[in-house]
Design an enzyme around this catalytic site. Structure first.
Site, short mmCIF file in Angstrom:
data_model
loop_
_atom_site.label_atom_id
_atom_site.label_comp_id
_atom_site.label_asym_id
_atom_site.label_seq_id
_atom_site.Cartn_x
_atom_site.Cartn_y
_atom_site.Cartn_z
N GLN A 282 0.80 -1.22 0.00
CA GLN A 282 0.00 0.00 0.00
C GLN A 282 0.83 1.27 0.00
OE1 GLN A 282 -1.10 0.95 4.45
NE2 GLN A 282 -1.78 -1.12 4.00
N HIS B 10 0.00 5.77 0.79
CA HIS B 10 -0.99 6.76 1.21
C HIS B 10 -0.82 8.03 0.39
CE1 HIS B 10 -1.67 3.94 4.40
NE2 HIS B 10 -0.40 3.98 4.70
N GLU C 35 2.75 8.29 8.20
CA GLU C 35 2.72 7.44 9.40
C GLU C 35 4.12 7.07 9.85
OE1 GLU C 35 0.04 4.40 7.95
OE2 GLU C 35 1.65 3.15 7.20
N HIS D 48 4.69 0.42 0.77
CA HIS D 48 5.13 -0.40 1.91
C HIS D 48 4.17 -1.55 2.17
CE1 HIS D 48 2.61 2.88 3.53
NE2 HIS D 48 2.20 2.03 4.46
N ARG E 95 -4.22 0.42 -2.41
CA ARG E 95 -3.63 -0.91 -2.32
C ARG E 95 -3.27 -1.45 -3.70
NH1 ARG E 95 -8.09 -0.98 0.78
NH2 ARG E 95 -7.74 -0.75 3.02
ZN ZN Z 1 0.44 2.29 5.63
#
Ligand code: ZN
Length: 417
Positions: free
Chosen positions: A95, A97, A132, A263, A282
């Site tokens: 995935q 972001h 993140e 990642h 994804r």
């Molecule tokens: Zn992630």
């Protein structure tokens, strides 16, 4: 000051033991438990201990008291960050972001297309980006993160000696940069199913052969690729795993994942802090919704180093801060000694803004001088509102560790403080 009870997310890749043991519940749990959320995301707001309400409702009732004026203003009266405990028994999806701009545009487009908020085909569940950070809790947290130096990948593909990978090898050797990575990744993720079904077994046998020859600097990565190939034998994500940095984090070690970083977390337990968003694109390794064209649009193909993010020591050695460029959160790890033999046994916080302290070892007690006291157990968290008085946190067990999440101070706030 409120004790928070996290919300368990029962995704199939979760562990049946890690979160249950962490919270002192019977283990194994009847269903996989993948994540424990501490935050105010509408999908799973944390419950308030001894109260029928939740953190989202509490913040909504008085955002300025909860968040402070600057944070309430900058983030549309929402808590800007979300904290999760992650327990991966099986790999999570491959995935990335979106950036803030991509999220705004993507969310608006899916709204215009008439997709319901909970439609499984949605990529964008809100209009926010989602940088993140992940910090290992247990030993050997395994992850694939960011495109590796293509020269290294060329070596890996040569080592594998799989004829079906030759054209990719040629592309990368001729263009060992973001363009080469984009070409190879795009080719692999759009191969016809029939070709994938032939190629992946060849890659897996290549990996078995290399591992059988003994010492290889790619051994960890190849074992990870084998594991992915067994779980997802017809998934081009198995090939993509050859292009990424393979990392094994030990407790306290971290990686930061900015927008566009491809990642996949493979195995282990960790604490994650992120901007308060649920936007995921994804590309495979999951039964969930996949959108390859949209993933290709947001991906950053620039190779990145495999360096882990290590924290810097602050506040008399008790607090270690993970510095990242994310404006929404700052995560730190605080370790306290409750035996009275070693320092430090307590720490005081007098910073403005909302904070969540998530206990990962032992037990802590938070005290407002001449006021409230709260005991927070392992697997629980403590919410501190902007308008709460300063607190002192003690270890209430021989050894206590908690992760502190807060909004990093801007320069103006530092000066005003
Ligand atoms: Zn992630």
């Amino acid at each position: 000051m409120k004790v928070l009870k996290g919300e368990v997310r029962p995704y199939a890749w979760g562990s049946r033991t890690a979160i249950a043991e962490f919270q002192g519940r019977p283990s194994p749990s009847p269903h996989p438990e993948a994540e424990l959320w501490f935050g105010a995301h509408p999908a799973s707001p944390a419950r308030l201990d001894g109260d029928s309400s939740d953190l989202l409702a509490m913040i909504d009732a008085d955002p300025v008291a909860a968040l402070g004026e600057p944070t309430a203003q900058s983030y549309e009266r929402r808590l800007p960050f979300l904290v999760k405990i992650l327990a991966a028994e099986e790999p999570l999806s491959l995935q990335a972001h979106p950036s803030a701009e991509q999220a705004r545009i993507g969310f608006a487009a899916e709204n215009r297309a008439g997709l319901a908020a909970d439609d499984p085909r949605r990529n964008y569940r809100d209009s926010w980006h989602k940088p993140e950070i992940v910090v290992a809790l247990g030993e050997d947290f395994e992850a694939l993160a960011g495109f590796r130096d293509p020269a290294e990948t060329v070596d890996l593909l040569r080592t594998l000696q799989v004829p079906g990978l030759d054209s990719a090898l040629g592309m990368l050797a001729g263009s060992p940069d973001a363009d080469g990575l984009r070409a190879v990744f795009t080719t692999w993720l759009t191969l016809p199913d029939r070709v994938i079904a032939e190629l992946i077994p060849q890659v897996l046998s290549g990996a078995v052969e290399v591992l059988g020859r003994g010492e290889s600097r790619f051994a960890g990565q190849l074992r990870a690729v084998l594991g992915l190939g067994e779980a997802y034998p017809n998934d081009p994500g198995v090939l993509a795993a050859l292009l990424l940095n393979y990392l094994v984090l030990q407790p306290g070690e971290a990686i930061y994942l900015p927008a566009g970083n491809l990642h996949a977390y493979l195995h282990g337990t960790a604490v994650e802090a992120m901007a308060n968003s649920d936007n995921v694109l994804r590309g495979g390794l999951t039964p969930k919704h996949i959108d390859v064209p949209e993933l290709l649009r947001v991906l950053d193909f620039q190779p990145v180093s495999r360096d882990k993010l290590m924290p810097t020591v602050e506040a008399l050695g008790a607090e270690r801060i993970y510095r990242t460029p994310a404006p929404e959160f700052q995560l730190s790890r605080v370790e306290l000694d409750g035996t009275g033999l070693r320092n430090p046994g307590s720490i005081s916080f007098d910073m403005p803004g909302p904070q969540i302290l998530t206990v990962t070892t032992g037990r802590i007690e938070a005290v407002i001088p001449d006021g409230e006291r709260c005991v927070v157990e392992c697997g629980e968290a403590l919410w501190l509102s902007d308008d709460d008085p300063d607190v002192i946190v003690h270890a209430a067990s021989s050894h206590a560790v908690f992760f502190r999440s807060r909004v990093p101070l801007s320069m103006e706030q530092v000066t005003a403080n």
